[in-house]
Enzyme design. Structure first.
Site, PDB file in Angstrom:
ATOM      1  N   ASP A  30     -32.318  70.946   7.944  1.00  0.00           N
ATOM      2  CA  ASP A  30     -32.379  70.471   6.601  1.00  0.00           C
ATOM      3  C   ASP A  30     -33.828  69.843   6.235  1.00  0.00           C
ATOM      4  O   ASP A  30     -34.142  69.042   7.009  1.00  0.00           O
ATOM      5  CB  ASP A  30     -31.372  69.924   5.858  1.00  0.00           C
ATOM      6  CG  ASP A  30     -31.417  69.821   4.505  1.00  0.00           C
ATOM      7  OD1 ASP A  30     -30.273  70.667   3.880  1.00  0.00           O
ATOM      8  OD2 ASP A  30     -32.122  69.352   3.631  1.00  0.00           O
ATOM      9  N   ASN A  86     -20.994  73.564  -0.135  1.00  0.00           N
ATOM     10  CA  ASN A  86     -21.062  73.377  -1.692  1.00  0.00           C
ATOM     11  C   ASN A  86     -21.032  74.578  -2.406  1.00  0.00           C
ATOM     12  O   ASN A  86     -21.924  75.690  -1.888  1.00  0.00           O
ATOM     13  CB  ASN A  86     -22.609  72.670  -1.830  1.00  0.00           C
ATOM     14  CG  ASN A  86     -22.421  71.380  -1.211  1.00  0.00           C
ATOM     15  OD1 ASN A  86     -21.516  70.472  -1.078  1.00  0.00           O
ATOM     16  ND2 ASN A  86     -23.482  70.674  -1.059  1.00  0.00           N
ATOM     17  N   VAL A  95     -29.017  75.923  -3.536  1.00  0.00           N
ATOM     18  CA  VAL A  95     -29.721  77.052  -3.382  1.00  0.00           C
ATOM     19  C   VAL A  95     -28.605  78.281  -3.301  1.00  0.00           C
ATOM     20  O   VAL A  95     -27.444  78.098  -2.580  1.00  0.00           O
ATOM     21  CB  VAL A  95     -30.306  76.839  -1.831  1.00  0.00           C
ATOM     22  CG1 VAL A  95     -30.971  78.379  -1.432  1.00  0.00           C
ATOM     23  CG2 VAL A  95     -31.432  75.940  -1.682  1.00  0.00           C
ATOM     24  N   HIS A  99     -24.405  78.826   2.481  1.00  0.00           N
ATOM     25  CA  HIS A  99     -24.915  78.077   3.713  1.00  0.00           C
ATOM     26  C   HIS A  99     -23.942  76.965   4.268  1.00  0.00           C
ATOM     27  O   HIS A  99     -23.484  76.493   3.217  1.00  0.00           O
ATOM     28  CB  HIS A  99     -26.258  77.486   3.495  1.00  0.00           C
ATOM     29  CG  HIS A  99     -26.631  76.673   2.130  1.00  0.00           C
ATOM     30  ND1 HIS A  99     -26.496  77.290   0.805  1.00  0.00           N
ATOM     31  CD2 HIS A  99     -26.207  75.416   2.104  1.00  0.00           C
ATOM     32  CE1 HIS A  99     -26.692  76.526   0.060  1.00  0.00           C
ATOM     33  NE2 HIS A  99     -26.501  75.200   0.760  1.00  0.00           N
TER      34      HIS A  99
HETATM   35  P1  5GP Z   1     -27.035  72.732  -1.490  1.00  0.00           P
HETATM   36  O1  5GP Z   1     -27.160  71.585  -2.095  1.00  0.00           O
HETATM   37  O2  5GP Z   1     -27.260  74.206  -2.053  1.00  0.00           O
HETATM   38  O3  5GP Z   1     -25.527  72.547  -0.642  1.00  0.00           O
HETATM   39  O4  5GP Z   1     -28.028  72.544  -0.156  1.00  0.00           O
HETATM   40  C1  5GP Z   1     -29.528  73.346  -0.095  1.00  0.00           C
HETATM   41  C2  5GP Z   1     -29.963  72.136   1.151  1.00  0.00           C
HETATM   42  O5  5GP Z   1     -31.249  73.005   1.086  1.00  0.00           O
HETATM   43  C3  5GP Z   1     -30.348  70.877   0.879  1.00  0.00           C
HETATM   44  O6  5GP Z   1     -29.680  69.981   1.579  1.00  0.00           O
HETATM   45  C4  5GP Z   1     -31.895  70.935   0.735  1.00  0.00           C
HETATM   46  O7  5GP Z   1     -32.569  69.831   1.185  1.00  0.00           O
HETATM   47  C5  5GP Z   1     -32.282  72.234   1.578  1.00  0.00           C
HETATM   48  N1  5GP Z   1     -33.542  72.938   1.513  1.00  0.00           N
HETATM   49  C6  5GP Z   1     -34.007  73.144   0.245  1.00  0.00           C
HETATM   50  N2  5GP Z   1     -34.957  73.743   0.345  1.00  0.00           N
HETATM   51  C7  5GP Z   1     -35.572  73.875   1.516  1.00  0.00           C
HETATM   52  C8  5GP Z   1     -36.619  74.415   2.606  1.00  0.00           C
HETATM   53  O8  5GP Z   1     -37.394  74.958   1.890  1.00  0.00           O
HETATM   54  N3  5GP Z   1     -36.357  74.184   3.879  1.00  0.00           N
HETATM   55  C9  5GP Z   1     -35.416  73.731   4.272  1.00  0.00           C
HETATM   56  N4  5GP Z   1     -35.244  73.650   5.647  1.00  0.00           N
HETATM   57  N5  5GP Z   1     -34.228  73.088   3.826  1.00  0.00           N
HETATM   58  C10 5GP Z   1     -34.298  73.113   2.263  1.00  0.00           C
END
Ligand code: 5GP
Length: 113
Positions: A30, A86, A95, A99
């Site tokens: 992440d 999530n 996103v 995931h």
């Molecule tokens: P969510 O909040 O949708 O469950 O998690 C999305 C995760 O994706 C977050 O923890 C955020 O830090 C991670 N993330 C967002 N954009 C990127 C990216 O471009 N590269 C990586 N490696 N992680 C990302």
């Protein structure tokens, strides 16, 4: 439909620190780690979120969980870890590409925020 950021990572159009990949899933660090180990395990097929997964996604979802456990072992999380998915606005999803967060390397608290 435009690609999600995670599809671009899976397709190597955007760089990420990959820790595992196969024909069905990709696992990478992440960008904003919330624990000493914070890895995202993502299906290559862009299912937006768990609520929109269908019966045909059963195999890939099972595969994803087994690979999360394998990555945890590989990264030395023998003392435990947490998996988080999530889903939707109240779930904290940012996103729209399903995931699984693998968090470890420190004790987790409960309840989560
Ligand atoms: P969510 O909040 O949708 O469950 O998690 C999305 C995760 O994706 C977050 O923890 C955020 O830090 C991670 N993330 C967002 N954009 C990127 C990216 O471009 N590269 C990586 N490696 N992680 C990302």
């Amino acid at each position: 439909m435009s690609k999600t950021i995670f599809q671009k990572i899976a397709d190597q159009e955007i760089s990420a620190h990959l820790v595992y990949e196969d024909d069905q899933v990709v696992a990478f660090r992440d960008l904003h780690p919330q624990a000493p180990v914070h890895v995202l395990i993502v299906p290559r097929r862009p299912i937006p979120r768990l609520a929109e997964a269908a019966a045909g996604d059963q195999a890939v979802l099972g595969h994803l969980l087994l690979k999360a456990a394998e990555v945890a072992r590989k990264l030395g999380l023998g003392n435990g870890y947490r998996l988080v998915i999530n889903n939707g606005p109240d779930g904290g999803e940012t996103v729209p590409h399903l995931h699984c967060h693998l968090l470890g390397g420190r004790p987790m608290t409960w309840p989560p925020g």
